[in-house]
Design a protein around this motif. Structure first.
Motif, PDB file in Angstrom:
ATOM      1  N   LYS A   1       0.825  -1.213   0.000  1.00  0.00           N
ATOM      2  CA  LYS A   1       0.000   0.000   0.000  1.00  0.00           C
ATOM      3  C   LYS A   1       0.860   1.265   0.000  1.00  0.00           C
ATOM      4  O   LYS A   1       0.538   2.234  -0.680  1.00  0.00           O
ATOM      5  CB  LYS A   1      -0.964  -0.020   1.164  1.00  0.00           C
ATOM      6  CG  LYS A   1      -2.017  -1.114   1.006  1.00  0.00           C
ATOM      7  CD  LYS A   1      -3.132  -0.960   1.967  1.00  0.00           C
ATOM      8  CE  LYS A   1      -4.145  -2.064   1.792  1.00  0.00           C
ATOM      9  NZ  LYS A   1      -4.972  -1.895   0.612  1.00  0.00           N
ATOM     10  N   PHE A   2       1.951   1.254   0.754  1.00  0.00           N
ATOM     11  CA  PHE A   2       2.824   2.423   0.778  1.00  0.00           C
ATOM     12  C   PHE A   2       3.471   2.614  -0.590  1.00  0.00           C
ATOM     13  O   PHE A   2       3.596   3.739  -1.075  1.00  0.00           O
ATOM     14  CB  PHE A   2       3.895   2.283   1.863  1.00  0.00           C
ATOM     15  CG  PHE A   2       4.617   3.560   2.148  1.00  0.00           C
ATOM     16  CD1 PHE A   2       4.049   4.533   2.945  1.00  0.00           C
ATOM     17  CD2 PHE A   2       5.872   3.801   1.605  1.00  0.00           C
ATOM     18  CE1 PHE A   2       4.715   5.724   3.200  1.00  0.00           C
ATOM     19  CE2 PHE A   2       6.547   4.982   1.858  1.00  0.00           C
ATOM     20  CZ  PHE A   2       5.968   5.942   2.659  1.00  0.00           C
ATOM     21  N   GLY A   3       3.881   1.528  -1.223  1.00  0.00           N
ATOM     22  CA  GLY A   3       4.444   1.605  -2.572  1.00  0.00           C
ATOM     23  C   GLY A   3       3.442   2.167  -3.562  1.00  0.00           C
ATOM     24  O   GLY A   3       3.795   2.967  -4.441  1.00  0.00           O
TER      25      GLY A   3
ATOM     26  N   LEU B   1       1.060   4.223  -2.827  1.00  0.00           N
ATOM     27  CA  LEU B   1       0.914   5.634  -2.500  1.00  0.00           C
ATOM     28  C   LEU B   1       2.063   6.472  -3.064  1.00  0.00           C
ATOM     29  O   LEU B   1       1.832   7.487  -3.729  1.00  0.00           O
ATOM     30  CB  LEU B   1       0.834   5.812  -0.985  1.00  0.00           C
ATOM     31  CG  LEU B   1       0.698   7.233  -0.459  1.00  0.00           C
ATOM     32  CD1 LEU B   1      -0.600   7.864  -0.944  1.00  0.00           C
ATOM     33  CD2 LEU B   1       0.742   7.231   1.061  1.00  0.00           C
ATOM     34  N   ILE B   2       3.297   6.055  -2.834  1.00  0.00           N
ATOM     35  CA  ILE B   2       4.429   6.887  -3.276  1.00  0.00           C
ATOM     36  C   ILE B   2       4.644   6.844  -4.783  1.00  0.00           C
ATOM     37  O   ILE B   2       5.335   7.696  -5.326  1.00  0.00           O
ATOM     38  CB  ILE B   2       5.741   6.546  -2.521  1.00  0.00           C
ATOM     39  CG1 ILE B   2       6.196   5.125  -2.791  1.00  0.00           C
ATOM     40  CG2 ILE B   2       5.593   6.847  -1.051  1.00  0.00           C
ATOM     41  CD1 ILE B   2       7.558   4.793  -2.192  1.00  0.00           C
ATOM     42  N   SER B   3       4.043   5.878  -5.464  1.00  0.00           N
ATOM     43  CA  SER B   3       4.170   5.847  -6.918  1.00  0.00           C
ATOM     44  C   SER B   3       3.087   6.688  -7.592  1.00  0.00           C
ATOM     45  O   SER B   3       3.120   6.888  -8.803  1.00  0.00           O
ATOM     46  CB  SER B   3       4.122   4.409  -7.434  1.00  0.00           C
ATOM     47  OG  SER B   3       2.842   3.852  -7.227  1.00  0.00           O
ATOM     48  N   HIS B   4       2.137   7.195  -6.813  1.00  0.00           N
ATOM     49  CA  HIS B   4       1.052   8.013  -7.346  1.00  0.00           C
ATOM     50  C   HIS B   4       1.580   9.396  -7.738  1.00  0.00           C
ATOM     51  O   HIS B   4       2.400   9.982  -7.028  1.00  0.00           O
ATOM     52  CB  HIS B   4      -0.052   8.144  -6.291  1.00  0.00           C
ATOM     53  CG  HIS B   4      -1.315   8.722  -6.821  1.00  0.00           C
ATOM     54  ND1 HIS B   4      -1.521  10.079  -6.885  1.00  0.00           N
ATOM     55  CD2 HIS B   4      -2.434   8.137  -7.300  1.00  0.00           C
ATOM     56  CE1 HIS B   4      -2.727  10.301  -7.379  1.00  0.00           C
ATOM     57  NE2 HIS B   4      -3.293   9.142  -7.638  1.00  0.00           N
ATOM     58  N   THR B   5       1.098   9.926  -8.848  1.00  0.00           N
ATOM     59  CA  THR B   5       1.485  11.263  -9.289  1.00  0.00           C
ATOM     60  C   THR B   5       1.048  12.300  -8.255  1.00  0.00           C
ATOM     61  O   THR B   5      -0.069  12.246  -7.764  1.00  0.00           O
ATOM     62  CB  THR B   5       0.821  11.587 -10.646  1.00  0.00           C
ATOM     63  OG1 THR B   5       1.203  10.583 -11.579  1.00  0.00           O
ATOM     64  CG2 THR B   5       1.232  12.955 -11.151  1.00  0.00           C
ATOM     65  N   GLY B   6       1.948  13.202  -7.914  1.00  0.00           N
ATOM     66  CA  GLY B   6       1.631  14.259  -6.957  1.00  0.00           C
ATOM     67  C   GLY B   6       1.995  13.925  -5.525  1.00  0.00           C
ATOM     68  O   GLY B   6       1.746  14.699  -4.615  1.00  0.00           O
ATOM     69  N   VAL B   7       2.594  12.755  -5.305  1.00  0.00           N
ATOM     70  CA  VAL B   7       2.991  12.336  -3.963  1.00  0.00           C
ATOM     71  C   VAL B   7       4.513  12.313  -3.900  1.00  0.00           C
ATOM     72  O   VAL B   7       5.171  11.743  -4.764  1.00  0.00           O
ATOM     73  CB  VAL B   7       2.425  10.943  -3.621  1.00  0.00           C
ATOM     74  CG1 VAL B   7       2.923  10.471  -2.273  1.00  0.00           C
ATOM     75  CG2 VAL B   7       0.910  10.948  -3.661  1.00  0.00           C
ATOM     76  N   THR B   8       5.071  12.940  -2.870  1.00  0.00           N
ATOM     77  CA  THR B   8       6.516  12.893  -2.668  1.00  0.00           C
ATOM     78  C   THR B   8       6.808  12.259  -1.317  1.00  0.00           C
ATOM     79  O   THR B   8       6.046  12.419  -0.368  1.00  0.00           O
ATOM     80  CB  THR B   8       7.142  14.301  -2.716  1.00  0.00           C
ATOM     81  OG1 THR B   8       6.536  15.127  -1.724  1.00  0.00           O
ATOM     82  CG2 THR B   8       6.962  14.936  -4.069  1.00  0.00           C
ATOM     83  N   TRP B   9       7.901  11.529  -1.251  1.00  0.00           N
ATOM     84  CA  TRP B   9       8.286  10.813  -0.035  1.00  0.00           C
ATOM     85  C   TRP B   9       9.713  11.171   0.329  1.00  0.00           C
ATOM     86  O   TRP B   9      10.610  11.123  -0.511  1.00  0.00           O
ATOM     87  CB  TRP B   9       8.150   9.310  -0.263  1.00  0.00           C
ATOM     88  CG  TRP B   9       8.697   8.464   0.824  1.00  0.00           C
ATOM     89  CD1 TRP B   9       8.356   8.506   2.145  1.00  0.00           C
ATOM     90  CD2 TRP B   9       9.668   7.426   0.702  1.00  0.00           C
ATOM     91  NE1 TRP B   9       9.049   7.548   2.844  1.00  0.00           N
ATOM     92  CE2 TRP B   9       9.872   6.872   1.985  1.00  0.00           C
ATOM     93  CE3 TRP B   9      10.388   6.901  -0.355  1.00  0.00           C
ATOM     94  CZ2 TRP B   9      10.756   5.834   2.222  1.00  0.00           C
ATOM     95  CZ3 TRP B   9      11.260   5.869  -0.116  1.00  0.00           C
ATOM     96  CH2 TRP B   9      11.439   5.353   1.164  1.00  0.00           C
ATOM     97  N   ASN B  10       9.920  11.538   1.579  1.00  0.00           N
ATOM     98  CA  ASN B  10      11.249  11.823   2.096  1.00  0.00           C
ATOM     99  C   ASN B  10      11.742  10.560   2.797  1.00  0.00           C
ATOM    100  O   ASN B  10      11.253  10.210   3.872  1.00  0.00           O
ATOM    101  CB  ASN B  10      11.192  13.000   3.067  1.00  0.00           C
ATOM    102  CG  ASN B  10      12.555  13.366   3.609  1.00  0.00           C
ATOM    103  OD1 ASN B  10      13.446  12.538   3.740  1.00  0.00           O
ATOM    104  ND2 ASN B  10      12.712  14.623   3.952  1.00  0.00           N
ATOM    105  N   CYS B  11      12.703   9.867   2.211  1.00  0.00           N
ATOM    106  CA  CYS B  11      13.160   8.591   2.780  1.00  0.00           C
ATOM    107  C   CYS B  11      13.909   8.783   4.097  1.00  0.00           C
ATOM    108  O   CYS B  11      13.988   7.848   4.897  1.00  0.00           O
ATOM    109  CB  CYS B  11      13.993   7.807   1.777  1.00  0.00           C
ATOM    110  SG  CYS B  11      15.507   8.607   1.272  1.00  0.00           S
ATOM    111  N   GLU B  12      14.441   9.963   4.346  1.00  0.00           N
ATOM    112  CA  GLU B  12      15.145  10.225   5.607  1.00  0.00           C
ATOM    113  C   GLU B  12      14.177  10.262   6.786  1.00  0.00           C
ATOM    114  O   GLU B  12      14.436   9.688   7.838  1.00  0.00           O
ATOM    115  CB  GLU B  12      15.890  11.566   5.528  1.00  0.00           C
ATOM    116  CG  GLU B  12      16.976  11.606   4.475  1.00  0.00           C
ATOM    117  CD  GLU B  12      18.180  10.768   4.867  1.00  0.00           C
ATOM    118  OE1 GLU B  12      18.554  10.772   6.045  1.00  0.00           O
ATOM    119  OE2 GLU B  12      18.734  10.115   3.972  1.00  0.00           O
TER     120      GLU B  12
END
Length: 116
Positions: free
Chosen positions: A31-33, A35-46
């Protein structure tokens, strides 16, 4: 083995509890994958935090409780979960729930023809 885990981490997992935890983590990874692959979503891995516009969140949080959790606290362990589940979790057309039988050769050929 269970005694060693309990002594080191203070956790006691039987087979059923361990399988349930594994499955919850696998689902969260998927589910998280998504979400972060959706256009307009950014993820900070830190930090594990996600940023997205309100309408994007609205579409996701109405579908599943996992997305509400991701909105509030992110997912710091995603990189680690991706090492465990990344290559073993089917996505898209190749996803096949355990409640259905395996795909036939004809179904596999149809999917491959569609992809290529």
């Amino acid at each position: 083995m269970n005694e060693k885990i309990f002594m080191k981490f203070g956790l006691s997992y039987g087979e059923i509890k361990l399988k349930a935890k594994y499955n919850r983590l696998r689902i969260a990874h998927t589910k998280f994958g998504e979400l972060i692959s959706h256009t307009g979503v950014t993820w900070n891995c830190e930090t594990g935090r996600i940023e997205a516009a309100g309408e994007v969140w609205c579409g996701f949080t109405q579908r599943d409780k996992f997305f509400t959790t991701f909105k509030n606290v992110g997912c710091k362990l995603y990189s680690l979960m991706d090492l465990v589940f990344g290559k073993s979790t089917a996505k898209g057309s190749f996803k096949n729930p355990s409640t259905t039988g395996p795909q036939t050769s004809e179904e596999e050929r149809r999917i491959e023809d569609w992809l290529w």
